[in-house]
Write a protein that holds these residues in place. Structure first.
Motif, PDB file in Angstrom:
ATOM      1  N   VAL A 264      18.334 -18.264-140.733  1.00 15.22           N
ATOM      2  CA  VAL A 264      16.879 -18.308-140.667  1.00 15.22           C
ATOM      3  C   VAL A 264      16.420 -19.201-139.519  1.00 15.22           C
ATOM      4  CG1 VAL A 264      14.814 -19.103-141.882  1.00 15.22           C
ATOM      5  CG2 VAL A 264      16.515 -17.733-143.080  1.00 15.22           C
ATOM      6  N   LYS A 265      17.087 -20.358-139.372  1.00 13.71           N
ATOM      7  CA  LYS A 265      16.682 -21.325-138.340  1.00 13.71           C
ATOM      8  C   LYS A 265      16.831 -20.742-136.941  1.00 13.71           C
ATOM      9  CE  LYS A 265      17.486 -26.190-137.120  1.00 13.71           C
ATOM     10  NZ  LYS A 265      16.199 -26.833-137.355  1.00 13.71           N
ATOM     11  N   TYR A 266      17.973 -20.075-136.686  1.00 17.32           N
ATOM     12  CA  TYR A 266      18.247 -19.580-135.337  1.00 17.32           C
ATOM     13  C   TYR A 266      17.997 -18.076-135.200  1.00 17.32           C
ATOM     14  CZ  TYR A 266      20.164 -24.183-134.688  1.00 17.32           C
ATOM     15  OH  TYR A 266      20.303 -25.548-134.623  1.00 17.32           O
ATOM     16  N   HIS A 267      17.293 -17.489-136.190  1.00 15.62           N
ATOM     17  CA  HIS A 267      16.923 -16.070-136.128  1.00 15.62           C
ATOM     18  C   HIS A 267      18.121 -15.164-135.881  1.00 15.62           C
ATOM     19  CE1 HIS A 267      12.765 -17.360-136.132  1.00 15.62           C
ATOM     20  NE2 HIS A 267      13.096 -18.256-135.226  1.00 15.62           N
ATOM     21  N   TRP A 268      19.220 -15.433-136.589  1.00 15.10           N
ATOM     22  CA  TRP A 268      20.382 -14.549-136.474  1.00 15.10           C
ATOM     23  C   TRP A 268      20.019 -13.162-136.975  1.00 15.10           C
ATOM     24  CZ3 TRP A 268      24.858 -17.952-138.893  1.00 15.10           C
ATOM     25  CH2 TRP A 268      25.168 -18.971-137.983  1.00 15.10           C
ATOM     26  N   ARG A 269      20.545 -12.160-136.310  1.00 16.20           N
ATOM     27  CA  ARG A 269      20.425 -10.787-136.774  1.00 16.20           C
ATOM     28  C   ARG A 269      21.802 -10.147-136.742  1.00 16.20           C
ATOM     29  NH1 ARG A 269      16.435 -12.400-138.060  1.00 16.20           N
ATOM     30  NH2 ARG A 269      14.289 -11.848-137.602  1.00 16.20           N
ATOM     31  N   ILE A 270      22.093  -9.318-137.715  1.00 12.97           N
ATOM     32  CA  ILE A 270      23.328  -8.543-137.648  1.00 12.97           C
ATOM     33  C   ILE A 270      23.071  -7.366-136.737  1.00 12.97           C
ATOM     34  CG2 ILE A 270      25.021  -7.255-138.978  1.00 12.97           C
ATOM     35  CD1 ILE A 270      24.041  -8.815-141.418  1.00 12.97           C
ATOM     36  N   PRO A 271      23.955  -7.157-135.735  1.00 16.95           N
ATOM     37  CA  PRO A 271      23.707  -6.039-134.823  1.00 16.95           C
ATOM     38  C   PRO A 271      23.769  -4.714-135.574  1.00 16.95           C
ATOM     39  CG  PRO A 271      25.900  -6.942-134.492  1.00 16.95           C
ATOM     40  CD  PRO A 271      25.196  -7.855-135.449  1.00 16.95           C
ATOM     41  N   LYS A 272      22.843  -3.817-135.246  1.00 20.49           N
ATOM     42  CA  LYS A 272      22.880  -2.454-135.798  1.00 20.49           C
ATOM     43  C   LYS A 272      23.519  -1.584-134.738  1.00 20.49           C
ATOM     44  CE  LYS A 272      18.435  -3.136-138.053  1.00 20.49           C
ATOM     45  NZ  LYS A 272      18.004  -4.332-137.287  1.00 20.49           N
ATOM     46  N   PHE A 273      24.612  -0.926-135.104  1.00 19.86           N
ATOM     47  CA  PHE A 273      25.282  -0.107-134.099  1.00 19.86           C
ATOM     48  C   PHE A 273      24.896   1.367-134.220  1.00 19.86           C
ATOM     49  CE2 PHE A 273      28.117  -0.850-137.653  1.00 19.86           C
ATOM     50  CZ  PHE A 273      28.578   0.408-137.969  1.00 19.86           C
ATOM     51  N   TYR A 274      23.805   1.616-134.955  1.00 19.75           N
ATOM     52  CA  TYR A 274      23.297   2.978-135.007  1.00 19.75           C
ATOM     53  C   TYR A 274      21.904   2.961-134.374  1.00 19.75           C
ATOM     54  CZ  TYR A 274      21.775   0.586-139.197  1.00 19.75           C
ATOM     55  OH  TYR A 274      21.320  -0.365-140.066  1.00 19.75           O
ATOM     56  N   GLY A 275      21.477   4.125-133.862  1.00 21.32           N
ATOM     57  CA  GLY A 275      20.195   4.202-133.160  1.00 21.32           C
ATOM     58  C   GLY A 275      19.011   4.124-134.102  1.00 21.32           C
ATOM     59  N   TYR A 276      17.832   4.037-133.547  1.00 27.97           N
ATOM     60  CA  TYR A 276      16.614   3.999-134.339  1.00 27.97           C
ATOM     61  C   TYR A 276      15.973   5.370-134.410  1.00 27.97           C
ATOM     62  CZ  TYR A 276      16.675  -1.056-134.208  1.00 27.97           C
ATOM     63  OH  TYR A 276      17.020  -2.353-134.362  1.00 27.97           O
ATOM     64  N   GLU A 277      15.197   5.541-135.458  1.00 28.03           N
ATOM     65  CA  GLU A 277      14.311   6.697-135.515  1.00 28.03           C
ATOM     66  C   GLU A 277      13.031   6.219-136.138  1.00 28.03           C
ATOM     67  OE1 GLU A 277      15.296  10.472-137.182  1.00 28.03           O
ATOM     68  OE2 GLU A 277      17.334  10.239-136.441  1.00 28.03           O
ATOM     69  N   ASN A 278      11.942   6.809-135.765  1.00 22.87           N
ATOM     70  CA  ASN A 278      10.673   6.354-136.326  1.00 22.87           C
ATOM     71  C   ASN A 278      10.176   7.202-137.489  1.00 22.87           C
ATOM     72  OD1 ASN A 278       9.985   3.972-135.049  1.00 22.87           O
ATOM     73  ND2 ASN A 278       9.533   5.097-133.165  1.00 22.87           N
ATOM     74  N   ASN A 279      10.748   8.386-137.628  1.00 26.23           N
ATOM     75  CA  ASN A 279      10.280   9.229-138.739  1.00 26.23           C
ATOM     76  C   ASN A 279      10.793   8.662-140.054  1.00 26.23           C
ATOM     77  OD1 ASN A 279      12.851   9.787-138.011  1.00 26.23           O
ATOM     78  ND2 ASN A 279      12.780  11.852-138.864  1.00 26.23           N
ATOM     79  N   ASP A 280       9.957   8.712-141.025  1.00 26.37           N
ATOM     80  CA  ASP A 280      10.199   8.009-142.280  1.00 26.37           C
ATOM     81  C   ASP A 280      10.527   8.952-143.422  1.00 26.37           C
ATOM     82  OD1 ASP A 280       8.501   5.250-143.818  1.00 26.37           O
ATOM     83  OD2 ASP A 280      10.530   5.521-143.107  1.00 26.37           O
TER      84      ASP A 280
END
Lengths: 210, 210, 210
Positions: free
Chosen positions: B192-208
């Motif tokens: 939380v302090k250093y804003h760690w994120r787990i990398p996502k190795f799949y692409g994004y899509e905007n359709n829900d």
């Protein structure tokens, strides 16, 4: 041979719903562990509630097959997703097959426990639909089951026909299973394709309170 | 002595999650009974699902300790809140400790039931995360676990290290417990302090839709 | 005669909550099968969780009465709705009666299992409130229980008085039951009519994160 066929149904259903959960989670941009959790919940949710209601050991607790299947399906989905962007149709088919497969498993478990056919149909509906409902609630989506598509209806109609056919026709059990699963998938596919709606014979109101 | 240490873990975890639930409910302006219900659900939710899955008696039904602890923690939170307005950091720490403590308890209950380590890890994750998920669903918040923070990940990684250390090192069980709990809290705090994120190795899509 | 009275309570509670669920679902424009599922979940939700916690057979699995009642109540609601559009008051009364009736049943089941009175009160609250919470979550409404009305409070206060009266007064059990159910309905009705609010003795904050 009958046992083996049931195992195949369970494996296919687990994979189908794990894929459906993975893709829904990826579309909501969850991190890989979040995707894994949603895939898990979607895949085992319905069967877990069914087993709790029946007071039998929860199916995924005692063997590693289900968990392994979900893990590798989820991994495969994440890798595949990075290659292929448009996966809507395949996803829809997986979700429909999961629905059909799990509905039949739920009904069979109820029959094995010696319950009334209508209770079995309820159990089948829970097994088929509950995973998807939990997935949608966790992802903060309006559970699609209650809105757009003929989802629970396909499940209830297909399950009812399964019960009638296995009781009143002389057909082999496996044949009835295959027929019903195809029927559920077909109903849902046609419903989505041709925008079928079940008529509502009650009026509308716009106020939302109670 | 080992039993006593487990009891201390359970007490601290119950208090931590009851505080976390109380504060989340007060921030949503619920009335005192609503705050009590949310505190209760946050605190016992994960353990209840775990006990139902294991088919053992639900832990808070047979002794009054858990319910009393939650009641007084909730009361204390409400009184304290009227004095002190800014409580964010303390709340965050309580939630993190609850997560670490309950994950370990969940894994241990699974090991006691003789289940496969990976199933135990799943049970630990459920025990640690489920209360917070139910709290967020009831308060109509998007379950934070699936979005912003390294939450489930801290739980899964910490639990995995707990299983490995208790199997392959000669360290005392209590020492491994303390180490893992601190590890889970540390991972989450740093994330939380250093804003760690787990990398996502799949692409994004905007359709829900799906 | 006492058994018969309990059966009447259960039937009335089932019908009340099935109506409440049906109307809530129809107001959200669900199709008939969706309405049936919501009516079912609202009606059996609380009792199902209670029975799972108590590890007794789930009440609606073994006899067909509950399922039949829900089915016909749901059908009746849908037909009735098309005739009569403004049904708010009746719906409110049904929901309040369901709350009162199911709270008492929950407490009794806990007492039968030999649990501590406060745990029984918790079980009563769960039995009374949980169906409505699940209904609201599935319909994507903010569970009303936590916001506007004196809902859980009516349940907890009424249940507490039931426990005290059945222990310390010489009145017949059935009389105490009737009195408490009327009390819960009255508290809730007056609370809604006169906009009662429970005072919050903690300050407000507008930030929603945790």
């Amino acid at each position: 041979m009958h046992e083996q066929f049931n195992l195949i149904i369970e494996i296919l259903g687990t994979i189908s719903f794990a894929m459906s959960g993975s893709f829904a989670a990826m579309q909501k941009r969850l991190d890989p562990f979040g995707v894994l959790i949603i895939a898990f919940v979607t895949s085992v949710g319905g069967g877990t509630v069914r087993d709790l209601l029946l007071d039998v050991p929860v199916f995924w607790m005692t063997d590693m097959m289900t968990c392994s299947l979900i893990f590798f399906t989820c991994l495969f989905s994440m890798i595949f997703k990075s290659i292929e962007k448009n996966f809507k149709v395949t996803l829809f088919i997986f979700d429909s097959f999961g629905l059909g497969l799990f509905t039949i498993i739920g009904i069979q478990k109820g029959l094995t426990a010696g319950l009334h056919p209508l209770i079995c149909l309820t159990l089948g509906t829970i097994t088929g639909c509950f995973g998807g409902i939990i997935r949608d609630i966790l992802l903060n989506r309006i559970p699609l089951i209650f809105r757009k598509e003929i989802y629970a209806t396909a499940c209830i109609v297909g399950g009812g026909i399964f019960l009638l056919m296995s009781k009143f026709t002389g057909l082999s059990y496996t044949l009835v299973q295959i027929f019903t699963i195809i029927l559920i998938v077909t109903i849902r596919t046609l419903a989505v394709k041709y925008h079928w709606r079940i008529p509502k014979f009650y009026g509308y109101e716009n106020n939302d309170e109670m």
